[in-house]
Design a protein around this motif. Structure first.
Motif, PDB file in Angstrom:
ATOM      1  N   ALA A  81       0.809  -1.218   0.000  1.00 54.53           N
ATOM      2  CA  ALA A  81       0.000   0.000   0.000  1.00 54.53           C
ATOM      3  C   ALA A  81       0.842   1.266   0.000  1.00 54.53           C
ATOM      4  CB  ALA A  81      -0.938   0.013   1.212  1.00 54.53           C
ATOM      5  N   GLY A  82       2.158   1.133   0.195  1.00 53.91           N
ATOM      6  CA  GLY A  82       3.027   2.302   0.183  1.00 53.91           C
ATOM      7  C   GLY A  82       2.981   3.111   1.460  1.00 53.91           C
ATOM      8  N   ILE A  83       2.666   2.472   2.591  1.00 59.86           N
ATOM      9  CA  ILE A  83       2.633   3.145   3.888  1.00 59.86           C
ATOM     10  C   ILE A  83       4.070   3.501   4.307  1.00 59.86           C
ATOM     11  CG2 ILE A  83       1.996   2.893   6.317  1.00 59.86           C
ATOM     12  CD1 ILE A  83      -0.407   3.041   4.423  1.00 59.86           C
ATOM     13  N   ASP A  84       4.239   4.659   4.956  1.00 55.00           N
ATOM     14  CA  ASP A  84       5.582   5.128   5.333  1.00 55.00           C
ATOM     15  C   ASP A  84       6.190   4.368   6.504  1.00 55.00           C
ATOM     16  OD1 ASP A  84       5.549   7.244   3.414  1.00 55.00           O
ATOM     17  OD2 ASP A  84       4.317   8.441   4.778  1.00 55.00           O
ATOM     18  N   ILE A  85       5.396   4.139   7.550  1.00 57.59           N
ATOM     19  CA  ILE A  85       5.904   3.511   8.768  1.00 57.59           C
ATOM     20  C   ILE A  85       5.043   2.303   9.103  1.00 57.59           C
ATOM     21  CG2 ILE A  85       6.312   3.782  11.251  1.00 57.59           C
ATOM     22  CD1 ILE A  85       6.640   6.787  10.782  1.00 57.59           C
ATOM     23  N   CYS A  86       5.682   1.193   9.395  1.00 54.42           N
ATOM     24  CA  CYS A  86       4.986   0.017   9.908  1.00 54.42           C
ATOM     25  C   CYS A  86       5.425  -0.168  11.358  1.00 54.42           C
ATOM     26  CB  CYS A  86       5.296  -1.231   9.087  1.00 54.42           C
ATOM     27  SG  CYS A  86       4.332  -2.672   9.580  1.00 54.42           S
ATOM     28  N   LEU A  87       4.498   0.018  12.270  1.00 57.01           N
ATOM     29  CA  LEU A  87       4.790  -0.101  13.698  1.00 57.01           C
ATOM     30  C   LEU A  87       4.361  -1.474  14.189  1.00 57.01           C
ATOM     31  CD1 LEU A  87       5.491   1.029  16.534  1.00 57.01           C
ATOM     32  CD2 LEU A  87       3.147   1.926  16.622  1.00 57.01           C
ATOM     33  N   VAL A  88       5.291  -2.195  14.780  1.00 56.55           N
ATOM     34  CA  VAL A  88       4.963  -3.460  15.428  1.00 56.55           C
ATOM     35  C   VAL A  88       4.695  -3.117  16.887  1.00 56.55           C
ATOM     36  CG1 VAL A  88       5.624  -5.853  15.816  1.00 56.55           C
ATOM     37  CG2 VAL A  88       6.552  -4.606  13.850  1.00 56.55           C
ATOM     38  N   GLY A  89       3.426  -2.923  17.222  1.00 56.91           N
ATOM     39  CA  GLY A  89       3.059  -2.413  18.532  1.00 56.91           C
ATOM     40  C   GLY A  89       2.884  -3.503  19.568  1.00 56.91           C
ATOM     41  N   ASP A  90       3.106  -3.138  20.836  1.00 58.39           N
ATOM     42  CA  ASP A  90       2.837  -4.101  21.900  1.00 58.39           C
ATOM     43  C   ASP A  90       1.338  -4.294  22.093  1.00 58.39           C
ATOM     44  OD1 ASP A  90       2.270  -1.664  23.058  1.00 58.39           O
ATOM     45  OD2 ASP A  90       3.408  -2.029  24.897  1.00 58.39           O
ATOM     46  N   SER A  91       0.529  -3.520  21.381  1.00 62.08           N
ATOM     47  CA  SER A  91      -0.913  -3.758  21.351  1.00 62.08           C
ATOM     48  C   SER A  91      -1.240  -5.124  20.766  1.00 62.08           C
ATOM     49  CB  SER A  91      -1.624  -2.666  20.547  1.00 62.08           C
ATOM     50  OG  SER A  91      -1.012  -2.478  19.278  1.00 62.08           O
ATOM     51  N   VAL A  92      -0.235  -5.806  20.218  1.00 62.12           N
ATOM     52  CA  VAL A  92      -0.395  -7.185  19.763  1.00 62.12           C
ATOM     53  C   VAL A  92      -0.929  -8.055  20.897  1.00 62.12           C
ATOM     54  CG1 VAL A  92       1.982  -7.891  20.345  1.00 62.12           C
ATOM     55  CG2 VAL A  92       0.744  -9.091  18.539  1.00 62.12           C
ATOM     56  N   GLY A  93      -0.574  -7.702  22.132  1.00 62.98           N
ATOM     57  CA  GLY A  93      -1.052  -8.478  23.270  1.00 62.98           C
ATOM     58  C   GLY A  93      -2.561  -8.475  23.379  1.00 62.98           C
ATOM     59  N   MET A  94      -3.182  -7.353  23.022  1.00 59.32           N
ATOM     60  CA  MET A  94      -4.636  -7.234  23.079  1.00 59.32           C
ATOM     61  C   MET A  94      -5.291  -7.694  21.782  1.00 59.32           C
ATOM     62  SD  MET A  94      -4.813  -3.502  24.955  1.00 59.32           S
ATOM     63  CE  MET A  94      -6.584  -3.524  25.187  1.00 59.32           C
ATOM     64  N   PRO A 132     -19.214 -10.174  19.059  1.00 63.16           N
ATOM     65  CA  PRO A 132     -20.031  -9.211  19.818  1.00 63.16           C
ATOM     66  C   PRO A 132     -19.653  -9.117  21.286  1.00 63.16           C
ATOM     67  CG  PRO A 132     -21.289 -11.198  19.315  1.00 63.16           C
ATOM     68  CD  PRO A 132     -20.014 -11.280  18.526  1.00 63.16           C
ATOM     69  N   HIS A 133     -19.015 -10.163  21.832  1.00 60.19           N
ATOM     70  CA  HIS A 133     -18.655 -10.152  23.240  1.00 60.19           C
ATOM     71  C   HIS A 133     -17.161  -9.941  23.456  1.00 60.19           C
ATOM     72  CE1 HIS A 133     -22.722 -11.472  23.834  1.00 60.19           C
ATOM     73  NE2 HIS A 133     -22.514 -12.576  23.147  1.00 60.19           N
ATOM     74  N   HIS A 134     -16.451  -9.594  22.374  1.00 62.64           N
ATOM     75  CA  HIS A 134     -15.006  -9.410  22.498  1.00 62.64           C
ATOM     76  C   HIS A 134     -14.698  -8.198  23.368  1.00 62.64           C
ATOM     77  CE1 HIS A 134     -10.763  -9.117  21.450  1.00 62.64           C
ATOM     78  NE2 HIS A 134     -10.877 -10.301  20.909  1.00 62.64           N
ATOM     79  N   ALA A 135     -13.678  -8.364  24.245  1.00 59.35           N
ATOM     80  CA  ALA A 135     -13.339  -7.290  25.188  1.00 59.35           C
ATOM     81  C   ALA A 135     -12.837  -6.056  24.460  1.00 59.35           C
ATOM     82  CB  ALA A 135     -12.288  -7.790  26.175  1.00 59.35           C
ATOM     83  N   LYS A 136     -12.221  -6.255  23.305  1.00 60.84           N
ATOM     84  CA  LYS A 136     -11.662  -5.110  22.581  1.00 60.84           C
ATOM     85  C   LYS A 136     -12.675  -4.604  21.562  1.00 60.84           C
ATOM     86  CE  LYS A 136      -7.925  -3.532  19.666  1.00 60.84           C
ATOM     87  NZ  LYS A 136      -8.832  -2.770  18.818  1.00 60.84           N
ATOM     88  N   VAL A 137     -13.127  -3.390  21.714  1.00 60.64           N
ATOM     89  CA  VAL A 137     -14.001  -2.774  20.725  1.00 60.64           C
ATOM     90  C   VAL A 137     -13.180  -1.787  19.910  1.00 60.64           C
ATOM     91  CG1 VAL A 137     -16.079  -3.029  22.107  1.00 60.64           C
ATOM     92  CG2 VAL A 137     -14.693  -0.981  22.360  1.00 60.64           C
ATOM     93  N   VAL A 143      -4.074  -9.485  19.101  1.00 56.97           N
ATOM     94  CA  VAL A 143      -3.793 -10.832  18.597  1.00 56.97           C
ATOM     95  C   VAL A 143      -3.882 -11.898  19.687  1.00 56.97           C
ATOM     96  CG1 VAL A 143      -2.037 -12.303  17.517  1.00 56.97           C
ATOM     97  CG2 VAL A 143      -2.361  -9.952  16.721  1.00 56.97           C
ATOM     98  N   HIS A 144      -3.391 -11.576  20.883  1.00 55.80           N
ATOM     99  CA  HIS A 144      -3.316 -12.596  21.936  1.00 55.80           C
ATOM    100  C   HIS A 144      -4.463 -12.539  22.941  1.00 55.80           C
ATOM    101  CE1 HIS A 144       0.589 -14.036  20.595  1.00 55.80           C
ATOM    102  NE2 HIS A 144       0.960 -12.774  20.444  1.00 55.80           N
ATOM    103  N   GLY A 145      -5.333 -11.528  22.828  1.00 61.09           N
ATOM    104  CA  GLY A 145      -6.542 -11.519  23.632  1.00 61.09           C
ATOM    105  C   GLY A 145      -6.412 -11.040  25.056  1.00 61.09           C
ATOM    106  N   HIS A 146      -5.289 -10.408  25.418  1.00 65.41           N
ATOM    107  CA  HIS A 146      -5.148  -9.863  26.763  1.00 65.41           C
ATOM    108  C   HIS A 146      -5.983  -8.592  26.906  1.00 65.41           C
ATOM    109  CE1 HIS A 146      -2.003 -12.694  27.812  1.00 65.41           C
ATOM    110  NE2 HIS A 146      -1.258 -12.309  26.798  1.00 65.41           N
TER     111      HIS A 146
END
Length: 336
Positions: free
Chosen positions: A54-67, A246-251, A69-72
């Motif tokens: 897509a030609g995005i300038d910055i790709c951030l690998v965030g620690d938000s992965v915990g929420m 619908p019941h996922h903690a992350k909206v 992707v991993h469901g914390h």
């Protein structure tokens, strides 16, 4: 004669992307020209490939992965090992953007030495170009200074800093009082002073973000901070509308615009797959591409009979008849 530009000392890794590889110099030029900087938070190889294309300038690998992707419920459980795993996956998929990896909670607070060691690992083992760290006071500024002095590009992060939710009392917007707004500004200035190349402004009112952006001479990247930042970042899953439970903690955050509803498409496709497997509509002949010729089939059936596998021979014979009736598959067979 070298075919490299005169300003280039050596070639370095070559990108597979049709876009030019982004460096801090490119970001600096966009900032000087007041061109908006684009950033997306992604966590794995497939999403990194999409960000790259897509030609995005910055790709951030965030620690938000915990929420995401991993469901914390928070980012606090994310470890250095987690971040390195996801950083390596993203680095394999994204050749064009500047890659920035988050320093997870517990990896840089103890000392400047710990901060430098952790940042070094994200570059050497994770394949990142730069690191991001949260907070702009006291030891956080010292850590950012040490990382920058070690020759590692560091991005700051002020406003809502998810790693500090225990003292913030939850995921709450910041800068909503004069005192809080001034603190956001002071933290941003402090991070700039110790060498940060950019600062994320998260969940602060638009006028505060505008003031901070104006006061700095490095780019600001907004997330829930209004339109007056030097650039914007959103999480891949959020902007694509992938979170459907619908019941996922992350909206999806209030500040996020969904550019697609990929989650509903995925859900529909999975449901259709379940139904077709249940009804035995899948796999059809079109998706059963591998064939065995009749002579080999007969030899196999004879051997099964000799060994007493009569039911197996009957099942194989019926399947062979169905294959013959279906004709040649539409999918080209692979070589042995």
């Amino acid at each position: 004669m070298s075919n490299l530009p005169e300003s280039t000392v050596y070639g370095g890794p070559q990108s597979r992307s049709p876009w030019k590889r982004i460096t801090l110099r490119h970001l600096g030029l966009k900032y000087e020209k007041k061109q908006a900087i684009t950033a997306v938070t992604a966590y794995d190889y497939p999403s990194a490939v999409h960000v790259d294309e897509a030609g995005i300038d910055i790709c951030l690998v965030g620690d938000s992965v915990g929420m995401v992707v991993h469901g914390h419920d928070t980012t606090l459980p994310v470890t250095m090992a987690d971040m390195l795993l996801h950083c390596r996956a993203v680095a394999r998929g994204a050749n064009r953007p500047l890659l920035v990896g988050d320093l997870p909670f517990g990896s840089y607070e103890q000392s400047a030495q710990q901060a430098v060691e952790s940042a070094t690992r994200l570059l050497k083992e994770g394949g990142m170009d730069a690191v991001k760290m949260e907070g702009g006071g006291g030891s956080r500024v010292a850590a950012a200074k040490a990382i920058a002095e070690a020759g590692i590009a560091v991005m700051g992060h002020v406003g809502l800093t998810p790693q500090a939710i225990s003292v913030m009392g939850g995921f709450r917007p910041q800068g909503r009082s004069a005192e809080s707004a001034l603190q956001v500004l002071e933290h941003a200035l402090a991070l700039q002073a110790v060498g940060c190349f950019s600062i994320v402004l998260e969940c602060i009112p638009s006028p505060i973000a505008a003031a901070v952006t104006s006061a700095l001479h490095i780019p600001t990247i907004g997330i829930g901070a209004g339109p007056f930042c030097s650039g914007q970042v959103l999480v891949y899953h959020d902007l694509l509308g992938m979170m459907q439970h619908p019941h996922h903690a992350k909206v999806t955050p209030k500040f996020c615009k969904q550019y697609a509803s990929v989650g509903s498409i995925i859900q529909a496709a999975l449901s259709e797959y379940r139904e077709e497997v249940s009804s035995q509509a899948f796999p059809s002949a079109m998706h059963t591409p591998y064939r065995i010729d009749k002579a080999q089939t007969n030899a196999f059936l004879n051997e099964l009979e000799k060994r007493g596998f009569h039911e197996a021979a009957e099942a194989a014979s019926e399947a062979a008849v169905q294959d013959e009736q279906a004709g040649e598959p539409h999918i080209k067979t692979l070589p042995d």
